[in-house]
Design an enzyme around this catalytic site. Structure first.
Site, PDB file in Angstrom:
ATOM      1  N   ASN A  76       1.055  -1.286   0.030  1.00  0.00           N
ATOM      2  CA  ASN A  76      -0.130   0.204   0.017  1.00  0.00           C
ATOM      3  C   ASN A  76       1.148   1.194   0.044  1.00  0.00           C
ATOM      4  O   ASN A  76       1.390   1.623  -0.912  1.00  0.00           O
ATOM      5  CB  ASN A  76      -1.064  -0.369   1.273  1.00  0.00           C
ATOM      6  CG  ASN A  76      -0.587  -0.646   2.447  1.00  0.00           C
ATOM      7  OD1 ASN A  76      -0.375  -0.929   2.820  1.00  0.00           O
ATOM      8  ND2 ASN A  76      -0.844   0.690   3.269  1.00  0.00           N
ATOM      9  N   ASP A  77       0.861   2.714   0.958  1.00  0.00           N
ATOM     10  CA  ASP A  77       0.834   3.719   0.612  1.00  0.00           C
ATOM     11  C   ASP A  77       3.284   3.418  -0.160  1.00  0.00           C
ATOM     12  O   ASP A  77       3.386   3.042   0.783  1.00  0.00           O
ATOM     13  CB  ASP A  77       1.306   3.842   1.894  1.00  0.00           C
ATOM     14  CG  ASP A  77       0.062   4.662   3.363  1.00  0.00           C
ATOM     15  OD1 ASP A  77      -0.605   4.139   1.936  1.00  0.00           O
ATOM     16  OD2 ASP A  77      -0.455   4.862   3.553  1.00  0.00           O
ATOM     17  N   GLN A 135       4.112  -0.017   1.716  1.00  0.00           N
ATOM     18  CA  GLN A 135       3.699  -0.449   3.214  1.00  0.00           C
ATOM     19  C   GLN A 135       3.684  -1.672   2.766  1.00  0.00           C
ATOM     20  O   GLN A 135       2.910  -1.858   1.927  1.00  0.00           O
ATOM     21  CB  GLN A 135       2.388   0.163   3.615  1.00  0.00           C
ATOM     22  CG  GLN A 135       2.372   1.293   4.149  1.00  0.00           C
ATOM     23  CD  GLN A 135       2.994   1.719   5.665  1.00  0.00           C
ATOM     24  OE1 GLN A 135       2.542   0.601   6.608  1.00  0.00           O
ATOM     25  NE2 GLN A 135       4.391   1.580   5.881  1.00  0.00           N
ATOM     26  N   PHE A 142       5.058   0.925  10.379  1.00  0.00           N
ATOM     27  CA  PHE A 142       3.970   2.481   8.916  1.00  0.00           C
ATOM     28  C   PHE A 142       4.149   2.914   8.753  1.00  0.00           C
ATOM     29  O   PHE A 142       5.802   2.916   8.227  1.00  0.00           O
ATOM     30  CB  PHE A 142       2.426   2.309   9.941  1.00  0.00           C
ATOM     31  CG  PHE A 142       1.510   1.654  10.347  1.00  0.00           C
ATOM     32  CD1 PHE A 142       2.025   0.375  10.266  1.00  0.00           C
ATOM     33  CD2 PHE A 142       0.731   2.040  10.702  1.00  0.00           C
ATOM     34  CE1 PHE A 142       0.657  -0.613  10.794  1.00  0.00           C
ATOM     35  CE2 PHE A 142      -0.640   1.167  11.785  1.00  0.00           C
ATOM     36  CZ  PHE A 142      -0.076  -0.391  11.469  1.00  0.00           C
ATOM     37  N   SER A 143       3.639   3.885   8.118  1.00  0.00           N
ATOM     38  CA  SER A 143       4.265   4.826   6.937  1.00  0.00           C
ATOM     39  C   SER A 143       4.816   6.686   7.097  1.00  0.00           C
ATOM     40  O   SER A 143       4.629   6.589   8.690  1.00  0.00           O
ATOM     41  CB  SER A 143       2.945   5.187   6.516  1.00  0.00           C
ATOM     42  OG  SER A 143       2.341   4.488   5.291  1.00  0.00           O
ATOM     43  N   ARG A 163      -0.782   8.735  13.101  1.00  0.00           N
ATOM     44  CA  ARG A 163       1.258   8.383  12.192  1.00  0.00           C
ATOM     45  C   ARG A 163       1.023   8.844  10.776  1.00  0.00           C
ATOM     46  O   ARG A 163       0.428  10.079  10.818  1.00  0.00           O
ATOM     47  CB  ARG A 163      -0.064   6.957  11.788  1.00  0.00           C
ATOM     48  CG  ARG A 163      -1.474   6.771  10.959  1.00  0.00           C
ATOM     49  CD  ARG A 163      -1.562   4.896  10.518  1.00  0.00           C
ATOM     50  NE  ARG A 163      -3.136   5.580  10.349  1.00  0.00           N
ATOM     51  CZ  ARG A 163      -4.466   5.822  11.322  1.00  0.00           C
ATOM     52  NH1 ARG A 163      -3.845   6.145  12.293  1.00  0.00           N
ATOM     53  NH2 ARG A 163      -5.268   5.865  10.434  1.00  0.00           N
ATOM     54  N   ASP A 164       1.874   8.411  10.099  1.00  0.00           N
ATOM     55  CA  ASP A 164       2.351   9.022   9.096  1.00  0.00           C
ATOM     56  C   ASP A 164       3.182   9.957   8.782  1.00  0.00           C
ATOM     57  O   ASP A 164       2.475  11.100   8.326  1.00  0.00           O
ATOM     58  CB  ASP A 164       1.308   8.816   8.223  1.00  0.00           C
ATOM     59  CG  ASP A 164       0.636   7.131   7.712  1.00  0.00           C
ATOM     60  OD1 ASP A 164       1.095   6.810   8.069  1.00  0.00           O
ATOM     61  OD2 ASP A 164      -0.905   7.826   7.608  1.00  0.00           O
ATOM     62  N   GLU A 185      -4.904  10.451   6.802  1.00  0.00           N
ATOM     63  CA  GLU A 185      -3.864   9.515   6.804  1.00  0.00           C
ATOM     64  C   GLU A 185      -2.552  10.784   5.737  1.00  0.00           C
ATOM     65  O   GLU A 185      -3.114  11.615   5.000  1.00  0.00           O
ATOM     66  CB  GLU A 185      -4.196   8.397   6.283  1.00  0.00           C
ATOM     67  CG  GLU A 185      -4.525   8.001   6.752  1.00  0.00           C
ATOM     68  CD  GLU A 185      -5.514   5.701   6.579  1.00  0.00           C
ATOM     69  OE1 GLU A 185      -4.322   5.372   7.732  1.00  0.00           O
ATOM     70  OE2 GLU A 185      -5.460   5.780   5.869  1.00  0.00           O
ATOM     71  N   TRP A 244      -8.471   2.061  -1.062  1.00  0.00           N
ATOM     72  CA  TRP A 244      -9.272   0.477   0.469  1.00  0.00           C
ATOM     73  C   TRP A 244     -10.370  -0.199   0.273  1.00  0.00           C
ATOM     74  O   TRP A 244     -10.859  -0.746   1.018  1.00  0.00           O
ATOM     75  CB  TRP A 244      -9.139   1.412   1.668  1.00  0.00           C
ATOM     76  CG  TRP A 244      -7.579   1.913   2.207  1.00  0.00           C
ATOM     77  CD1 TRP A 244      -6.970   3.068   2.455  1.00  0.00           C
ATOM     78  CD2 TRP A 244      -7.085   0.439   2.442  1.00  0.00           C
ATOM     79  NE1 TRP A 244      -5.826   2.256   2.765  1.00  0.00           N
ATOM     80  CE2 TRP A 244      -5.634   0.538   2.793  1.00  0.00           C
ATOM     81  CE3 TRP A 244      -6.412  -1.324   2.222  1.00  0.00           C
ATOM     82  CZ2 TRP A 244      -3.856   0.584   2.515  1.00  0.00           C
ATOM     83  CZ3 TRP A 244      -5.225  -1.819   2.293  1.00  0.00           C
ATOM     84  CH2 TRP A 244      -4.598  -1.127   3.176  1.00  0.00           C
TER      85      TRP A 244
END
Ligand SMILES: *[C@@H]1O[C@H](CO)[C@@H](O)[C@H](O)[C@H]1NC(C)=O
Ligand SMILES: *[C@@H]1O[C@H](CO)[C@@H](O)[C@H](O)[C@H]1NC(C)=O
Ligand SMILES: *[C@@H]1O[C@H](CO)[C@@H](O)[C@H](O)[C@H]1NC(C)=O
Ligand SMILES: *[C@@H]1O[C@H](CO)[C@@H](O)[C@H](O)[C@H]1NC(C)=O
Ligand SMILES: *[C@@H]1O[C@H](CO)[C@@H](O)[C@H](O)[C@H]1NC(C)=O
Ligand SMILES: *[C@@H]1O[C@H](CO)[C@@H](O)[C@H](O)[C@H]1NC(C)=O
Ligand SMILES: *[C@@H]1O[C@H](CO)[C@@H](O)[C@H](O)[C@H]1NC(C)=O
Ligand SMILES: *[C@@H]1O[C@H](CO)[C@@H](O)[C@H](O)[C@H]1NC(C)=O
Ligand SMILES: *[C@@H]1O[C@H](CO)[C@@H](O)[C@H](O)[C@H]1NC(C)=O
Ligand SMILES: *[C@@H]1O[C@H](CO)[C@@H](O)[C@H](O)[C@H]1NC(C)=O
Length: 573
Positions: free
Chosen positions: A59-60, A76, A117-118, A188-189, A239, A327
């Site tokens: 993903n990302d 990701q 995570f990102s 996050r991110d 996000e 998603w």
């Protein structure tokens, strides 16, 4: 990113329990260290000029930077499944922005059930972090560590760093992590940029709809500076924020100013369903972002471009690429069961800000990065097609991928009717399926894409028609002077990307035919006298075929097999 709890549980159960010998990483026995996973890039749905992972689920985009002529893309990555979960940072590099070489996984979970995570990466040329005594090419990755408990419930998300002495091929976790602690399960991110003599991070308090700005002198000590809260569409969470400086260009392309842009990806709850990215234009003074106007703008008019990130270290026009999925169906698309992989990135795109008249005003131009490195044979050109049509059978093009340009000039909008159209249609003679797209020159001047005539994927969220209005190339007001239109498009097996009006509108569309699309038709009708249509169709060269061995397997950069891994210790495989 955030993945559903059920997926996480199933992956955790599958992951096994044997910790590897490393001090500070948890290596699932099913995941190789120090060598890339092998990939089979020959499947009929596998994109040939886009990045997709060798196997498993992506993903990302993460950690994107450009250094010494090389683009680094991390992502990701769940190397052990076909849905999200078990997040690592996969890694690939490219010299031309299109041809990606798979590299060993760059970041493994530091502990079992603590996922990477990102996040982003920067080049610490001045050794502000102190990690790089003798070098000006040290790389620091800044990302979220997400803890989960044995029952699958979420623990805190904290911000952490890792550093690389070899330009991003291998990383070591900083022993002072987290650099921003938290008790929040939804924090996050981080995306870091350089501003003046400081580092600046934007990071999402996802479910509070806050993009927080932090600053740091050394990438280790971070100080909260401001909150950018409740802007634009909220969806169910924010996000992957980005803060990026962009030149402002006038109609002739001259740089007349510079502004900052904040992008926020939101998910779920996009207007078209699922995930989408919005942006805000304004000024940034080192601690605070202020918007230029109250508008919410979207980066894409279709449904399959999320979490895009801008490369650190690119001068002039920024370059971004995004995760080409949504998603709502990323974990269900047929590439998984058919071919063992899920998700590709968008093509790289070049960005700047401009004002688009007559009605649109400020916009990010999102224009395809120069495709010259992947251009193959010219299959057809037409310089004055009028109300005619051209058809190209590209069944012999090995990549099954094309690049197409169409320009329309001298069209008197006042004389256009609702029948004045220019269509670009791809068909499969074997199955009768088609992908349609085109311009309407009368009325609101929409451009549309319709993937509803394809039968390879049935999912209620896989919306099939997209359109965008006011797709003029220049700022001539309708009725006053003839206007002009342009489009550039790439079709790549299961992906279609269109850049309309010189990139003033971009659409990213996944597509799943049951048989390959092998014929393209470009047709115009009812164009007012004086309109000139020029079209060019090129084959694209596969960026993967040349990397495959005799069995058709892409091994990637295996020269690293015996070197260090993320923990800094050799682990073997
Ligand atoms: C690669 O994938 C293709 C298409 O999915 C399949 O036909 C082929 O057997 C695979 N090759 C290998 C070596 O597994
Ligand atoms: C590095 O230091 C030089 C000299 O002080 C300065 O001009 C430059 O902006 C710094 N670059 C970064 C990325 O910190
Ligand atoms: C880099 O930082 C480390 C730690 O502060 C320091 O020991 C070293 O001298 C620095 N090197 C340079 C070239 O500034
Ligand atoms: C981070 O916060 C948690 C929860 O308050 C705390 O238990 C932990 O000790 C903190 N970690 C550090 C390094 O401060
Ligand atoms: C900034 O946002 C965070 C997350 O919602 C919140 O905890 C904090 O109190 C906010 N700070 C201010 C000054 O509003
Ligand atoms: C940045 O903008 C904020 C809000 O307008 C202001 O409080 C702050 O003083 C500004 N900082 C600088 C360095 O101008
Ligand atoms: C383009 O497609 C639209 C929608 O199907 C159709 O109404 C129009 O007649 C088509 N135009 C051409 C030139 O084929
Ligand atoms: C397209 O056809 C219409 C009549 O059907 C004609 O009036 C017009 O001049 C033609 N346009 C071009 C560009 O040839
Ligand atoms: C379309 O217009 C652009 C910009 O003027 C030009 O660079 C390109 O070559 C044109 N393409 C075709 C097929 O006419
Ligand atoms: C392969 O990886 C090594 C680092 O382990 C790196 O130095 C080298 O440049 C990489 N080669 C390619 C072609 O990416």
């Amino acid at each position: 990113m955030l993945f559903p709890r059920s997926l996480l549980l199933s992956v955790a159960a599958l992951a096994g329990v044997t910790a590897a010998q490393g001090v500070s990483t948890y290596v699932n026995p099913a995941v190789p260290t120090g060598t890339p996973l092998p990939g089979n890039y020959t499947g009929p749905l596998r994109s040939q000029v886009h990045y997709s992972p060798p196997t498993g689920f992506m993903n990302d985009p993460n950690g994107m930077f450009y250094l010494n002529g090389v683009f680094h893309l991390y992502y990701q990555y769940n190397p052990t499944g076909l849905g999200a979960g078990n997040q690592h940072w996969g890694h690939a590099t490219s010299k031309d922005g299109y041809t990606w070489e798979n590299q060993p996984i760059a970041l493994f979970p530091p502990e079992e059930r603590v996922y990477v995570f990102s996040g982003s990466a920067v080049v610490d040329v001045n050794n502000t972090s102190g990690f790089f005594p003798d070098q000006d090419n040290g790389v620091v990755a800044v990302f979220t560590l997400a803890r989960y408990y044995e029952d699958g419930s979420s623990g805190p998300q904290t911000q952490a760093i890792a550093y690389s002495h070899d330009e991003g091929y291998t990383f070591q976790y900083y022993d002072g992590n987290p650099v921003i602690n938290s008790t929040s399960t939804q924090f996050r991110d981080p995306k870091v940029i350089r501003y003046g003599d400081q580092w600046v991070m934007v990071v999402a308090y996802s479910q509070e709809f806050v993009v927080a700005v932090y600053t740091s002198p050394d990438l280790k000590q971070w100080t909260w500076a401001s909150n950018f809260t409740d802007h634009g569409l909220l969806g169910a969470q924010y996000e992957c924020p980005n803060l990026v400086k962009m030149p402002v260009r006038d109609r002739d392309g001259a740089v007349v100013d510079e502004k900052y842009v904040i992008t926020i990806s939101l998910q779920p709850g996009a207007p078209l369903g699922g995930s989408v990215t919005q942006y805000f234009i304004g000024d940034f003074n080192g601690t605070h972002f202020t918007t230029l106007d109250a508008a919410t703008r979207l980066t894409d008019f279709a449904k399959d471009n999320y979490a895009a990130q801008f490369f650190y270290g690119v001068e002039g026009n920024p370059i971004n690429l995004g995760w080409a999925s949504n998603w709502q169906y990323a974990g269900q698309v047929p590439t998984g069961n058919n071919e063992g992989w899920r998700s590709a990135m968008t093509l790289p795109r070049v960005n700047y800000l401009t004002k688009t008249a007559p009605r649109i005003g400020w916009t990010i131009v999102d224009e395809i990065y120069d495709p010259k490195p992947i251009m193959g044979e010219s299959l057809k050109t037409a310089t004055d097609m009028g109300n005619g049509s051209i058809t190209v059978d590209y069944a012999d093009v090995e990549s099954n991928a094309l690049y197409i340009e169409a320009n329309v000039t001298g069209l008197d909008v006042a004389k256009a009717t609702t029948f004045s159209t220019l269509n670009l249609t791809f068909t499969s003679p074997a199955s009768g399926e088609s992908l349609r797209s085109g311009f309407y020159f009368g009325g609101d001047n929409p451009f549309f894409v319709d993937r509803g005539q394809l039968r390879g994927f049935d999912n209620v969220f896989f919306t099939d028609k997209f359109s965008v209005a006011d797709v003029y190339y220049d700022s001539n007001a309708p009725g006053q002077k003839p206007a002009s239109w342009s489009m550039k498009a790439v079709i790549d097996r299961s992906m279609y990307e269109v850049f309309v009006g010189g990139g003033r509108h971009a659409g990213t569309v996944l597509l799943y035919p049951t048989q390959p699309l092998t014929v393209v038709n470009v047709a115009a009708r009812d164009l007012p006298a004086g309109a000139r249509v020029s079209v060019a169709v090129w084959a694209l060269e596969s960026t993967w075929a040349g990397q495959a061995d005799e069995q058709g397997t892409v091994l990637g950069n295996v020269t690293t097999a015996t070197t260090t891994t993320t923990s800094g210790k050799a682990m073997g495989s």
